[in-house]
Design a protein around this motif. Sequence first.
Motif, short mmCIF file in Angstrom:
data_model
loop_
_atom_site.label_atom_id
_atom_site.label_comp_id
_atom_site.label_asym_id
_atom_site.label_seq_id
_atom_site.Cartn_x
_atom_site.Cartn_y
_atom_site.Cartn_z
N GLU A 85 0.84 -1.16 0.01
CA GLU A 85 -0.02 0.09 -0.05
C GLU A 85 0.80 1.19 -0.09
O GLU A 85 0.62 2.37 -0.83
N VAL A 86 1.97 1.32 0.72
CA VAL A 86 2.96 2.43 0.76
C VAL A 86 3.55 2.75 -0.66
O VAL A 86 3.47 3.52 -1.07
N PHE A 87 3.68 1.54 -1.18
CA PHE A 87 4.42 1.56 -2.72
C PHE A 87 3.45 2.11 -3.77
O PHE A 87 3.73 2.75 -4.64
N LEU A 93 1.61 6.66 -7.04
CA LEU A 93 0.62 7.64 -7.41
C LEU A 93 1.24 8.97 -7.38
O LEU A 93 1.00 10.12 -8.31
N LEU A 94 2.10 9.27 -6.08
CA LEU A 94 2.62 10.73 -5.83
C LEU A 94 3.48 10.96 -6.97
O LEU A 94 3.85 11.89 -7.45
N ASN A 122 3.89 9.62 -9.98
CA ASN A 122 3.23 10.04 -11.46
C ASN A 122 2.85 11.71 -11.17
O ASN A 122 3.00 12.36 -12.18
N LYS A 123 2.26 11.91 -10.05
CA LYS A 123 1.85 13.36 -10.01
C LYS A 123 2.73 14.32 -10.13
O LYS A 123 2.96 15.31 -10.56
N ILE A 124 3.97 14.05 -9.00
CA ILE A 124 4.95 15.09 -9.18
C ILE A 124 6.02 15.17 -10.48
O ILE A 124 5.98 16.22 -10.87
N THR A 125 6.14 13.90 -11.09
CA THR A 125 6.80 14.09 -12.25
C THR A 125 6.31 14.68 -13.42
O THR A 125 6.68 15.25 -14.40
N THR A 126 4.75 14.38 -13.56
CA THR A 126 3.93 15.16 -14.57
C THR A 126 4.07 16.36 -14.60
O THR A 126 4.06 17.20 -15.38
#
Length: 676
Positions: free
Chosen positions: A122-124, A129-130, A132-136
Amino acid sequence: MFEYYNNTLCVQGGWLDEAGIITQNALKVLLYRGKVKKARSGRGLGNYALYVYESLPQRFRNIIEHDLQIDPYKESKTIKFAKYLKFDENASAFFSNYELEDGRYLSEANMEAVKTYTANAEVFYTIRLLHNKITTANPKINKGELWERFTKSIHNLSKEIKKRYPFDLPTNPRALRAKYESCILEKPNKRYPRTGLEGLIHDNYCNNYRLKINDAVGDWLLAMKCLPINFSFYELQQKYLEVRCDHGWPYLAESAIANYLKEPERMRLWMLAGKGEEEYNKKYAHTLSKDKNRLFPNAHWAIDGTKFDVVHFWDTKSKMASVCKINVLIDVYSEKILGYSFSLTENHIDHFIAVRMAVNEAGAKPYHFTYDAQAAHRSKKMQELYDKLIAKGGNHYHHKVGRKSNPIEQLFNRLQQQVIMKRWFSDGQSIKAHQSRSKANMDFIEKNKGALPTYDELQMHWELMVQEWNNNPRSKKSTKSREEFYNETSEHRTDIGVLERASMFWLNETTPKRYYAFGMPLTVAGQDYLYEVYDADGDIDMDFRLKYVQQKLIVSYDPEYLDDYIALYRLNDKNEKVFVAYAQKKRLHVEVPILQEPGEKQRALKDIEVREKEKSRDWEAYNALVERTGISPEKLIDEQNAMIENSEFNAKRAAYATKEENLISDNNSFFNRATR
């Protein structure tokens, strides 16, 4: 509330309003007046407006830093994991139902382990998720720094969150990233070789197979895995379950079988028997380390051919193809390309062209020359050339099939990566390449196929690539180019003279060939040629034809001059070659007058006369022979007829014959038949 966007520290506009620092309307007014800068608008589902923190007026920054005691730079490096963490039912089911080697499920053996492994997953998933958000939002963000922030954020979670999610993950950013890539992205590495969610399971649950696998079970498993069918471990388990009851063998889980067969002493057996020598050699074949620094220019030459990995214009339905080949000869010490051929084939002529170019470039002989086991290299004509090529005290040989001892194979890989793949029309490396950068962008090439180079243009591109390769540094640690390394002086250099160079490249056909009445036919590299011997005046040499038509001669040729001439030799009693003549390409004639060149008709008539001249000459020689010996067909006929006329049988026959029969017999005599 604080985060980096495009490498710039930003603050959320909504948080400024909620914290009572400045309202949204006041922000818009400041933005309109140019007093603040907006990094990102809040349009779109889930998005929020970001303002450049340093653009805020100082009075607002004082409220944040002094009144609220918030350090924006420190705060921005901590990612708020708590609000993104959530229970994952699929991960929980996977670990609960994971089958151990003793037949139990993991949930039966250790429910606490199920919770820990599920929390790790779940942590992974949250990191994914994060990430992908940050690098996008910020594609240029430093990945190493980002993983440091991930590591710090998850291990700084509150005790309440850790109680709900009892994860057990590395505290080192590099280890955390390696485990994430192996378990979530399924990219194995040395630290974490097992991929997928199974990689999160501790090895303690996978190491008791030795208690259950005896010699008989082990031999059966290993023998099955060695079959060329290449059973997966799951398929092998199913096969085992079908036969275990018949033998009284214990139950084995898939992981038990996998761990047993993956032990080195067993794995090397089924890699060799089941996957072949090539795969076996990659993992287990012992290799020698060669001391390249002890070499010198022209100490070792190596040659090999390969497909030229580029796409070019071709007259096909798709208007493009990739069918060109290069045959490359290098100096191993400097890695300089000394010679090459560029063609659609890879035969002994291509090898010959590359060797000749190398000799002309080097002006010296190598002491060691290696090549692959291709039949063209091992042919008698090329072996004779290599014997002449090597300096005194040197040697040449072909590398064993399947061994990676040919130094030029390693060079090809770097040549592709450093030079060839930099061209937009490169089609990448071989189909065995796994890296995405080793594969071609065929969509882009397809869209621009009208700009692809033609065959001739591609040859010019290759010549530029050779220059680029030779003028580049030999390695990352060196500042000297390959050309500079090659130009180093050496006490071992063996120069080759002009005359020796010219004579070296005449190749001999391995078996004598018949010189027919129409000339000497020759096929080289699939190309047919026809030659004829002419005298000093350019006329057909009738004296040569008299002696050698229908005789077998040794043909010697220089592949670069096949359109000009060849040399013909005969073998004497000691099986030594004796020069006979040079033969030129046979003249071709055309009968259509309008197509004839000046003087061609007269030349054709003169060539036609050869047939009658030769026949007349041979009749004269025959008549002279009859004159000398007195042996002729007429004399033979008279002698044999006289035998019939004077025989006892004819006398008796005449005595008993009627008058009419004797008259018929006289009329059929040779004299009467000849004078009728």
